[in-house]
Design an enzyme around this catalytic site. Sequence first.
Site, PDB file in Angstrom:
ATOM      1  N   PRO A  88       1.560  18.308  21.328  1.00 43.51           N
ATOM      2  CA  PRO A  88       1.807  18.309  19.881  1.00 43.51           C
ATOM      3  C   PRO A  88       2.574  17.068  19.413  1.00 43.51           C
ATOM      4  O   PRO A  88       2.474  16.671  18.264  1.00 43.51           O
ATOM      5  CB  PRO A  88       2.642  19.573  19.641  1.00 43.51           C
ATOM      6  CG  PRO A  88       2.600  20.367  20.889  1.00 43.51           C
ATOM      7  CD  PRO A  88       2.156  19.465  22.004  1.00 43.51           C
ATOM      8  N   GLU A 115       4.044  26.821  27.921  1.00 46.58           N
ATOM      9  CA  GLU A 115       5.052  25.945  27.291  1.00 46.58           C
ATOM     10  C   GLU A 115       4.696  24.472  27.470  1.00 46.58           C
ATOM     11  O   GLU A 115       5.400  23.583  26.993  1.00 46.58           O
ATOM     12  CB  GLU A 115       6.446  26.210  27.871  1.00 46.58           C
ATOM     13  CG  GLU A 115       7.068  27.526  27.435  1.00 46.58           C
ATOM     14  CD  GLU A 115       7.077  27.710  25.922  1.00 46.58           C
ATOM     15  OE1 GLU A 115       7.461  26.775  25.209  1.00 46.58           O
ATOM     16  OE2 GLU A 115       6.675  28.804  25.462  1.00 46.58           O
ATOM     17  N   ARG A 152     -19.939  11.564  19.329  1.00 52.04           N
ATOM     18  CA  ARG A 152     -20.876  11.201  18.250  1.00 52.04           C
ATOM     19  C   ARG A 152     -20.905   9.689  17.990  1.00 52.04           C
ATOM     20  O   ARG A 152     -21.796   9.184  17.335  1.00 52.04           O
ATOM     21  CB  ARG A 152     -20.607  12.007  16.973  1.00 52.04           C
ATOM     22  CG  ARG A 152     -19.320  11.724  16.269  1.00 52.04           C
ATOM     23  CD  ARG A 152     -19.027  12.746  15.199  1.00 52.04           C
ATOM     24  NE  ARG A 152     -19.936  12.678  14.065  1.00 52.04           N
ATOM     25  CZ  ARG A 152     -19.891  11.767  13.111  1.00 52.04           C
ATOM     26  NH1 ARG A 152     -18.973  10.824  13.154  1.00 52.04           N
ATOM     27  NH2 ARG A 152     -20.742  11.774  12.106  1.00 52.04           N
ATOM     28  N   ASP A 167     -19.739   7.097   7.268  1.00 49.98           N
ATOM     29  CA  ASP A 167     -18.679   8.091   7.478  1.00 49.98           C
ATOM     30  C   ASP A 167     -17.333   7.605   6.954  1.00 49.98           C
ATOM     31  O   ASP A 167     -17.054   6.405   6.972  1.00 49.98           O
ATOM     32  CB  ASP A 167     -18.492   8.340   8.976  1.00 49.98           C
ATOM     33  CG  ASP A 167     -19.486   9.349   9.517  1.00 49.98           C
ATOM     34  OD1 ASP A 167     -20.086  10.073   8.708  1.00 49.98           O
ATOM     35  OD2 ASP A 167     -19.641   9.400  10.746  1.00 49.98           O
TER      36      ASP A 167
HETATM   37  C1  LIG Z   1       2.161  26.331  22.989  1.00 51.64           C
HETATM   38  S1  LIG Z   1       1.807  24.640  23.251  1.00 51.64           S
HETATM   39  C2  LIG Z   1       3.330  24.022  23.887  1.00 51.64           C
HETATM   40  C3  LIG Z   1       4.309  23.664  22.830  1.00 51.64           C
HETATM   41  C4  LIG Z   1       5.500  22.897  23.386  1.00 51.64           C
HETATM   42  N1  LIG Z   1       6.337  23.738  24.190  1.00 51.64           N
HETATM   43  C5  LIG Z   1       6.317  22.255  22.287  1.00 51.64           C
HETATM   44  O1  LIG Z   1       7.510  22.187  22.394  1.00 51.64           O
HETATM   45  O2  LIG Z   1       5.731  21.762  21.307  1.00 51.64           O
HETATM   46  C6  LIG Z   1       0.762  24.645  24.643  1.00 51.64           C
HETATM   47  C7  LIG Z   1      -0.117  23.442  24.798  1.00 51.64           C
HETATM   48  O3  LIG Z   1      -1.046  23.382  23.731  1.00 51.64           O
HETATM   49  C8  LIG Z   1      -1.426  22.047  23.501  1.00 51.64           C
HETATM   50  N2  LIG Z   1      -1.189  21.754  22.075  1.00 51.64           N
HETATM   51  C9  LIG Z   1      -0.617  22.564  21.187  1.00 51.64           C
HETATM   52  N3  LIG Z   1      -0.598  21.996  19.969  1.00 51.64           N
HETATM   53  C10 LIG Z   1      -1.204  20.811  20.079  1.00 51.64           C
HETATM   54  C11 LIG Z   1      -1.503  19.766  19.167  1.00 51.64           C
HETATM   55  N4  LIG Z   1      -1.154  19.839  17.886  1.00 51.64           N
HETATM   56  N5  LIG Z   1      -2.153  18.679  19.621  1.00 51.64           N
HETATM   57  C12 LIG Z   1      -2.493  18.581  20.924  1.00 51.64           C
HETATM   58  N6  LIG Z   1      -2.238  19.541  21.834  1.00 51.64           N
HETATM   59  C13 LIG Z   1      -1.597  20.648  21.428  1.00 51.64           C
HETATM   60  C14 LIG Z   1      -0.604  21.175  24.439  1.00 51.64           C
HETATM   61  O4  LIG Z   1      -1.387  20.854  25.549  1.00 51.64           O
HETATM   62  C15 LIG Z   1       0.538  22.090  24.803  1.00 51.64           C
HETATM   63  O5  LIG Z   1       1.075  21.785  26.058  1.00 51.64           O
END
Ligand SMILES: C[S@@+](CC[C@H](N)C(=O)[O-])C[C@H]1O[C@@H](n2cnc3c(N)ncnc32)[C@H](O)[C@@H]1O
Length: 246
Positions: A88, A115, A152, A167
Amino acid sequence: MRFDVLTVLPNIFDCFLQEGVIGKAVSHGKVEVNVINIRDFAFDKHKVVDDVPYGGGPGMVLKPEPILRAYDELTKDGEKPYVLLTEPWGETFSQKMAIELSKKERIMIICGRYEGVDERVKTIVDKEVSIGDFVLTGGELPAMVIMDAVIRLVPGVLGNEESLRADSFMDRGLLGYPNYTRPAVFRGMKVPEVLLSGHHKKIELWRKEQSLKKTLKKNPKLIEELKQKGLLTKEELEILKKIKNT
Ligand SMILES: C[S@@+](CC[C@H](N)C(=O)[O-])C[C@H]1O[C@@H](n2cnc3c(N)ncnc32)[C@H](O)[C@@H]1O
């Protein structure tokens, strides 16, 4: 182009890889996508891929060994892929990033879960990528978003490559023009006259106007930047002047 996707939930990718443009790209061999179950690289007989976090706290963390073992196995031919980790807090995915990635021969995407992944996995990661400022349950949707946008762009994947040029974000970052199809009048709403005229030059001009209008409204900074860099044509500058005066 080849993608290796490391996940603990491989079935999520089934429909994505079978349907639509992506399904065709895969079945026609334009792109190879290997979905790898991280669990297959777990050491123990219970195929455990996660564990409690050191220091305590809620949730589980993806262990480093299965992921790094999968990486070792997939790269034993000596070819190193460009490795993405979905996070994230990573760099926000964009069309620009998709274009850069579409030039790579081989990409690996590691999907986090729970997590997240053990920090030591990052020793093999080239880029951490986010698809936006929100938290999902796992990296599988982000991996599909990334692959969809990249695949794509691979030559030969879209039937009509002209559509790529039109696009949003492709032509200097400008946004796309509005589209209409039959019927010409629906519930009293008419398709703009110019699109029915068959006059290609006028249609092109109208589309350019609409694209500039939309970009000016949603991303005025970009228009300013393009102006300063001299990246707008004389015709486009005139259209912008006209838009601003109306
Ligand atoms: C529940 S999330 C973990 C959140 C993390 N503990 C935090 O502090 O933000 C589980 C996994 O989902 C993926 N993930 C969740 N949101 C994401 C986003 N906005 N972009 C990319 N991957 C995401 C990532 O791989 C992450 O390790």
